[in-house]
Design a protein around this motif. Structure first.
Motif, PDB file in Angstrom:
ATOM      1  N   GLY A  98      36.652 -39.211   7.336  1.00 20.79           N
ATOM      2  CA  GLY A  98      37.498 -39.057   6.160  1.00 20.79           C
ATOM      3  C   GLY A  98      38.271 -40.314   5.808  1.00 20.79           C
ATOM      4  N   LYS A 122      33.992 -35.818  -1.220  1.00 25.55           N
ATOM      5  CA  LYS A 122      35.192 -36.568  -0.852  1.00 25.55           C
ATOM      6  C   LYS A 122      35.363 -37.790  -1.748  1.00 25.55           C
ATOM      7  CE  LYS A 122      38.610 -36.858   2.140  1.00 25.55           C
ATOM      8  NZ  LYS A 122      39.597 -35.772   2.293  1.00 25.55           N
ATOM      9  N   GLN A 174      36.511 -36.789  -5.104  1.00 29.05           N
ATOM     10  CA  GLN A 174      37.933 -36.444  -5.087  1.00 29.05           C
ATOM     11  C   GLN A 174      38.793 -37.691  -5.185  1.00 29.05           C
ATOM     12  OE1 GLN A 174      39.523 -34.907  -1.372  1.00 29.05           O
ATOM     13  NE2 GLN A 174      40.704 -33.347  -2.470  1.00 29.05           N
ATOM     14  N   PRO A 222      36.833 -30.593  -0.113  1.00 27.69           N
ATOM     15  CA  PRO A 222      37.317 -31.449  -1.212  1.00 27.69           C
ATOM     16  C   PRO A 222      36.929 -30.871  -2.565  1.00 27.69           C
ATOM     17  CG  PRO A 222      36.201 -32.735   0.498  1.00 27.69           C
ATOM     18  CD  PRO A 222      35.948 -31.300   0.814  1.00 27.69           C
ATOM     19  N   TYR A 239      29.293 -33.415   1.772  1.00 29.62           N
ATOM     20  CA  TYR A 239      30.744 -33.534   1.999  1.00 29.62           C
ATOM     21  C   TYR A 239      31.231 -34.930   1.627  1.00 29.62           C
ATOM     22  CZ  TYR A 239      35.262 -32.914   4.292  1.00 29.62           C
ATOM     23  OH  TYR A 239      36.604 -32.819   4.543  1.00 29.62           O
ATOM     24  N   GLN A 297      38.079 -43.083   2.484  1.00 29.57           N
ATOM     25  CA  GLN A 297      39.232 -43.420   1.647  1.00 29.57           C
ATOM     26  C   GLN A 297      39.438 -44.928   1.589  1.00 29.57           C
ATOM     27  OE1 GLN A 297      42.480 -41.183   3.285  1.00 29.57           O
ATOM     28  NE2 GLN A 297      41.927 -39.298   2.200  1.00 29.57           N
ATOM     29  N   GLU A 333      35.648 -34.636   8.687  1.00 33.63           N
ATOM     30  CA  GLU A 333      36.883 -35.196   8.137  1.00 33.63           C
ATOM     31  C   GLU A 333      37.581 -36.099   9.145  1.00 33.63           C
ATOM     32  OE1 GLU A 333      40.075 -36.141   5.782  1.00 33.63           O
ATOM     33  OE2 GLU A 333      38.202 -35.158   5.180  1.00 33.63           O
TER      34      GLU A 333
END
Length: 580
Positions: free
Chosen positions: A547, A393, A396, A495, A389, A551, A543
């Motif tokens: 998450g 992510k 993405q 994602p 995951y 980012q 997430e």
């Protein structure tokens, strides 16, 4: 309901009901007369020694005279010393009830007392003997001399039996068939030994005057209860010769020479098998559509020599087959994957199978057991799922930069690859990180899929409410529909680096999978539904916990490489990383 469906049902019913009447009216199907059932031995005979030989407390079985059976005269032809009428002899044990006919000394019925034909017919036991075959019945003898074969198959044998009912007090019983033809100087003796608490029958065949090899056959479809068009597994003949298992039914007739361990006919849950001591070949034959026969071939017997073998006719219970110690457990194909059987999948499947049965000892419900087992497997792969995951992510986040590079260097493949490698390295992203964990989990998923599909443990196993049998499809399609809904949710929250058009196309995948799983056993759908639900839960939790952190880390990587957004550059500000 559409009119076409109604018309189809009416026509089908008319064909099913009227088929036999039409054939009889045209004279193509002669009426059959019922076989008379022999009377059981007197209680005095059963008080003899348990497990004694055929001569100990032996009693000839008698029956009411029968003029003909299925249009064949009851007279023994040129055989002498034969019985005067056809008889049916029954052997009843804790596990099965078998019936033999003295015409040809063949098996006529083999009912498994612990397995019912259907959930709705719990009182109807599974019948392993197929009555519509073109071949002689199970345990018939075939020689190279067709006239002798015809005599052996149609003659009336003399029968002796010491016990017709086996229990703990009388654990062993014997049944012997004898045939003598003075004109051809042929003698045949078939002795069968039954054991209380076992599906195995010991068989000893002694002959005089036969001058050609002898085949002992399983007849037609003996051991096949249902010809299912299985997604996994083979229906038909199988054999083990020279330590190599072959599970292919030939287009015609096949003979496998070598060290024969066994020759069998199998379906998904049941099988019949002959295990000879010294056979020269294993035989298999396709007689027609969904009609197969199998057997073993012995070299030309020496007068008085014994052709010894064992017959097993029963369920494909893993422990039961393994205890026979001849590799019959391999008929349960735990290793199936796509176009063959993989040792890796089989190696993973067996431990999972043991865990499944261990959990069942506590739950006594295979539906609950499947849910618990899926949860355990999911917990084992939490670290891999996390890495997968995280990688998706990160991919993405940098996808806009990947698209920009692909546009910029679309005519220079070598430069594009170098720039992409540099981009992945700068952002510490593994482009295959999202797929690799799934590849590592694949043998486990396939192994569990095989276990739930192939093993007899789930046959007629109830779950709850409307799910009365986990080995057949959900009658109301509730589980497949809910499973399809969970796949849609999973796609939405996963994602992705696909463009909007590709993403819309991928939405058809849940629809396809739903229609595919409609025909799958409820146990498989329950497993897939549970796995999807756990995956969704894990992704939501991941997430929320990680998450935003990923980012921010991606933004910091942009700042380090000089690719931070314009609004951040103009303000001269930089976002702090979680470590700062």
């Amino acid at each position: 309901m559409e009119k076409r469906v109604i018309v189809f049902l009416i026509v089908s019913l008319a064909v099913i009901i009227g088929y036999d009447y039409l054939l009889k009216g045209m004279g193509l199907l002669p009426p059959s007369e019922p076989v008379q059932v022999a009377t059981n031995p007197s209680p005095a005979a059963e008080t003899g020694k348990p497990g004694g030989g055929a001569g100990d407390s032996a009693k000839s079985v008698s029956a009411a005279p029968v003029s003909s059976v299925n249009g064949v005269p009851a007279s023994p032809g040129n055989a002498t010393g034969a019985a005067s009428e056809e008889q049916t002899v029954e052997v009843d044990t804790e596990l099965f009830r078998a019936k033999f006919s003295n015409r040809g000394a063949v098996l006529k019925s083999w009912e498994l007392k612990r397995y019912s034909a259907a959930v709705e017919q719990s009182s109807t036991p599974v019948q392993l003997v197929y009555s519509g075959g073109r071949f002689k019945g199970p345990l018939s003898l075939v020689t190279g001399d067709q006239s002798v074969t015809s005599d052996l198959g149609s003659a009336l044998y003399q029968v002796t039996q010491d016990l017709s009912h086996l229990d703990s007090a009388h654990p062993v019983g014997h049944l012997t068939f004898r045939y003598h033809d003075s004109q051809k100087n042929v003698d045949v003796e078939k002795e069968l030994t039954f054991h209380h608490g076992s599906y195995v029958v010991d068989i000893a065949i002694r002959t005089q005057g036969l001058t050609t090899p002898v085949d002992v056959t399983l007849g037609t479809n003996f051991g096949i209860v249902e010809w299912g068009e299985g997604f996994i597994g083979l229906m038909g003949s199988a054999s083990l010769v020279d330590d190599k298992v072959l599970k292919e039914t030939p287009d015609g007739e096949a003979e496998r020479k070598g060290d024969v361990k066994w020759s069998a006919i199998q379906d998904k849950y049941f099988l019949s098998v002959l295990m000879p001591q010294k056979a020269s070949a294993a035989l298999a034959k396709k007689e027609g559509d969904k009609l197969v026969s199998a057997g073993v071939r012995f070299a030309t017997p020496v007068n008085g020599a014994t052709m010894a073998m064992q017959l097993y006719a029963g369920p494909k219970e893993y422990d039961t087959l393994k205890r026979l110690n001849v590799g019959l457990e391999d008929t349960i194909d735990f290793g199936w994957f796509v176009f063959g059987s993989w040792g890796l999948v089989k190696a993973v499947a067996k431990p999972i199978f043991y865990v499944l049965r261990f959990l069942y000892e506590f739950t006594h419900n295979y539906g609950v057991t499947i849910i618990l087992l899926t949860m355990l497997i999911k917990l084992m792969f939490v670290p891999l799922q996390y890495k997968s995951y995280k990688s998706m992510k990160q991919m993405q986040v940098i996808q806009p930069k990947v698209l920009a590079l692909q546009t910029k260097f679309k005519d220079d493949r070598e430069r594009l690859n170098k720039e992409l490698i540099k981009l992945y390295k700068d952002h510490r992203v593994n482009p295959v990180g999202g797929c690799l964990p799934m590849v590592l989990q694949m043998p486990v998923f396939v192994a569990l899929f095989n276990i739930l599909y192939m093993t007899i443990d789930l046959r007629q196993a109830p779950f709850m409410l409307w799910i009365k049998d986990l080995s057949v499809q959900d009658p109301y399609y509730v589980l497949p529909i809910v499973m399809g809904a969970t796949m849609v949710i999973q796609q939405k929250i996963t994602p992705t680096t696909m463009d909007p058009t590709q993403a819309k196309i991928m939405l058809f995948l849940p629809v396809f999978m739903t229609f595919l799983f409609v025909n799958f056993p409820a146990g498989l759908v329950l497993y897939w539904l549970t796995n999807n639900t756990l995956t969704i839960t894990q992704q939501v939790v991941t997430e929320r916990l990680f998450g935003k952190k990923w980012q921010v880390a991606a933004a910091d990587a942009d700042a380090v490489t000089g690719d931070e957004p314009k609004e951040q550059k103009s303000s001269g500000k930089r976002r702090n990383s979680p470590s700062e």
